[in-house]
Scaffold this motif. Structure first.
Motif, PDB file in Angstrom:
ATOM      1  N   GLN A 254      17.999  -0.097  -3.171  1.00 42.11           N
ATOM      2  CA  GLN A 254      17.230   1.057  -1.720  1.00 42.11           C
ATOM      3  C   GLN A 254      16.034   1.510  -1.949  1.00 42.11           C
ATOM      4  N   PHE A 255      14.801   0.939  -1.476  1.00 42.01           N
ATOM      5  CA  PHE A 255      13.384   1.484  -1.490  1.00 42.01           C
ATOM      6  C   PHE A 255      12.748   2.871  -0.401  1.00 42.01           C
ATOM      7  N   GLU A 256      13.432   3.692  -1.363  1.00 36.18           N
ATOM      8  CA  GLU A 256      12.725   5.213  -0.662  1.00 36.18           C
ATOM      9  C   GLU A 256      11.454   5.330  -0.736  1.00 36.18           C
ATOM     10  N   PRO A 257      10.760   5.296   0.666  1.00 35.72           N
ATOM     11  CA  PRO A 257       9.433   5.800   0.572  1.00 35.72           C
ATOM     12  C   PRO A 257       8.672   6.731   0.034  1.00 35.72           C
ATOM     13  N   MET A 258       7.870   7.051  -0.900  1.00 40.17           N
ATOM     14  CA  MET A 258       7.493   8.430  -1.402  1.00 40.17           C
ATOM     15  C   MET A 258       6.740   8.720  -0.672  1.00 40.17           C
ATOM     16  N   GLY A 259       5.932   8.720   0.616  1.00 45.24           N
ATOM     17  CA  GLY A 259       5.217   9.119   1.407  1.00 45.24           C
ATOM     18  C   GLY A 259       6.010   9.894   2.616  1.00 45.24           C
ATOM     19  N   GLY A 260       7.673   9.548   2.949  1.00 45.63           N
ATOM     20  CA  GLY A 260       7.890   9.849   3.738  1.00 45.63           C
ATOM     21  C   GLY A 260       8.722   9.117   4.939  1.00 45.63           C
ATOM     22  N   MET A 261       8.359   8.798   6.062  1.00 38.09           N
ATOM     23  CA  MET A 261       9.004   8.165   6.899  1.00 38.09           C
ATOM     24  C   MET A 261       7.521   7.064   7.897  1.00 38.09           C
ATOM     25  N   LEU A 262       8.270   6.105   7.706  1.00 33.03           N
ATOM     26  CA  LEU A 262       6.673   4.761   7.514  1.00 33.03           C
ATOM     27  C   LEU A 262       7.152   4.874   8.590  1.00 33.03           C
ATOM     28  N   ASP A 263       6.004   3.708  10.100  1.00 35.75           N
ATOM     29  CA  ASP A 263       5.850   3.443  11.413  1.00 35.75           C
ATOM     30  C   ASP A 263       6.486   2.163  11.066  1.00 35.75           C
ATOM     31  N   THR A 264       7.403   2.274  12.642  1.00 37.05           N
ATOM     32  CA  THR A 264       8.676   1.068  11.927  1.00 37.05           C
ATOM     33  C   THR A 264       8.221  -0.128  12.310  1.00 37.05           C
ATOM     34  N   ASP A 265       6.517  -0.646  12.644  1.00 36.48           N
ATOM     35  CA  ASP A 265       6.488  -2.199  12.644  1.00 36.48           C
ATOM     36  C   ASP A 265       5.637  -2.301  10.928  1.00 36.48           C
ATOM     37  N   VAL A 266       5.295  -1.421  10.431  1.00 33.97           N
ATOM     38  CA  VAL A 266       4.996  -1.320   8.607  1.00 33.97           C
ATOM     39  C   VAL A 266       6.464  -1.681   8.268  1.00 33.97           C
ATOM     40  N   LYS A 267       7.363  -1.065   8.310  1.00 35.99           N
ATOM     41  CA  LYS A 267       8.713  -0.935   7.605  1.00 35.99           C
ATOM     42  C   LYS A 267       8.791  -2.184   7.897  1.00 35.99           C
ATOM     43  N   ASN A 268       9.438  -2.763   8.974  1.00 40.85           N
ATOM     44  CA  ASN A 268      10.292  -4.047   9.179  1.00 40.85           C
ATOM     45  C   ASN A 268       9.068  -5.435   8.888  1.00 40.85           C
ATOM     46  N   LYS A 269       7.605  -5.472   8.093  1.00 42.82           N
ATOM     47  CA  LYS A 269       7.101  -6.609   7.739  1.00 42.82           C
ATOM     48  C   LYS A 269       7.621  -6.226   6.026  1.00 42.82           C
ATOM     49  N   LEU A 270       7.664  -4.407   5.394  1.00 40.91           N
ATOM     50  CA  LEU A 270       7.661  -4.980   4.517  1.00 40.91           C
ATOM     51  C   LEU A 270       8.559  -5.338   4.296  1.00 40.91           C
ATOM     52  N   GLU A 271       9.738  -4.657   5.229  1.00 41.51           N
ATOM     53  CA  GLU A 271      11.160  -5.305   4.758  1.00 41.51           C
ATOM     54  C   GLU A 271      11.394  -6.880   4.438  1.00 41.51           C
ATOM     55  N   VAL A 272      10.702  -7.297   5.122  1.00 37.63           N
ATOM     56  CA  VAL A 272      10.227  -9.103   5.341  1.00 37.63           C
ATOM     57  C   VAL A 272       9.974  -9.247   4.244  1.00 37.63           C
ATOM     58  N   ALA A 273       8.998  -8.605   3.422  1.00 35.36           N
ATOM     59  CA  ALA A 273       8.303  -9.147   2.558  1.00 35.36           C
ATOM     60  C   ALA A 273       8.921  -8.772   1.533  1.00 35.36           C
TER      61      ALA A 273
ATOM     62  N   GLY B  64       0.910  -0.947   0.062  1.00 35.51           N
ATOM     63  CA  GLY B  64      -0.100  -0.495  -0.376  1.00 35.51           C
ATOM     64  C   GLY B  64       0.861   1.147  -0.271  1.00 35.51           C
ATOM     65  N   SER B  65       2.217   1.188   0.098  1.00 35.33           N
ATOM     66  CA  SER B  65       3.558   2.498  -0.262  1.00 35.33           C
ATOM     67  C   SER B  65       3.613   2.033  -1.601  1.00 35.33           C
ATOM     68  N   LYS B  66       4.109   3.522  -2.042  1.00 38.15           N
ATOM     69  CA  LYS B  66       5.126   3.712  -3.319  1.00 38.15           C
ATOM     70  C   LYS B  66       6.581   3.918  -3.029  1.00 38.15           C
ATOM     71  N   PHE B  67       7.989   3.507  -3.253  1.00 33.33           N
ATOM     72  CA  PHE B  67       8.712   2.938  -3.109  1.00 33.33           C
ATOM     73  C   PHE B  67       9.754   4.674  -4.796  1.00 33.33           C
ATOM     74  N   ASN B  68      10.309   5.106  -3.997  1.00 36.03           N
ATOM     75  CA  ASN B  68      11.227   5.082  -5.285  1.00 36.03           C
ATOM     76  C   ASN B  68      12.849   4.330  -5.170  1.00 36.03           C
TER      77      ASN B  68
END
Length: 198
Positions: free
Chosen positions: A45-64, A24-28
């Protein structure tokens, strides 16, 4: 179509090619060469276009993302590792080790992987019956291990699993880059695990 329109079209196409959607997030998506001597390789490197992500969301996205990329790269005998040297805390970073890219090139040119052992395994002692019995025993043991590993995998956190794998890969890579053999590096890792050091 004038030059200005062509330039705009090219810019839009490049932007689309380097924009990735995940969770649900866009990344450069930025790629480059990792210059860290212990992590030589191609960095992603995946940089979120919307700025900072919630830590839990970032960790889950990283694993996925890591699972998805590793599945896709499996056909090339490649595996990404987590890159902890990212420029900003919101960036999710990975790298493909240079040794794996070298193996891909050598394999495509020669049909053989670089790190395969050149010495053949010794022939087992005993007759044909002993060979068959040993194969059956090994297969049963392997089946038990797979079943046990599947049960354990239901309990272990994927974050912990991938962190452990990344650390092991980093140790192997560092030892290889410093002239140690793959077998020697694996023996060292086995020692660390057997003695609860890692």
């Amino acid at each position: 179509m004038n030059w200005k329109d062509i330039k705009k079209l090219i810019k839009e196409e490049l932007k689309e090619a380097t924009t990735v959607a995940a969770g649900g997030s866009k990344f450069n998506l930025r790629t480059g060469v990792n210059k860290n001597p212990t992590k030589l390789g191609i960095k992603l490197q995946f940089e979120p276009m919307g700025g900072m992500l919630d830590t839990d969301v970032k960790n889950k996205l990283e694993v996925a993302l890591q699972e998805k990329l590793n599945q896709a790269l499996m056909q090339y005998d490649m595996q990404i590792s987590k890159d902890t040297d990212v420029p900003r805390p919101e960036v999710i970073g990975f790298f493909i080790p240079l040794a794996q890219i070298k193996n891909l090139i050598v394999k495509s040119l020669t049909g053989q992987k670089v790190d395969k052992p050149v010495a053949a395994a010794p022939e087992p002692e005993g007759g044909e019956d002993a060979d068959i019995e040993e194969m059956i025993r090994a297969e049963m043991l392997n089946e038990m291990r797979v079943r046990d590993l599947n049960e354990i995998s239901k309990v272990v956190s994927k974050d912990d699993f991938y962190e452990f794998i990344n650390k092991g890969n980093n140790i192997l890579r560092t030892l290889e880059e410093n002239g140690r053999s793959v077998a020697e590096a694996k023996k060292y890792l086995k020692y660390l695990v057997a003695h609860n050091i890692m």
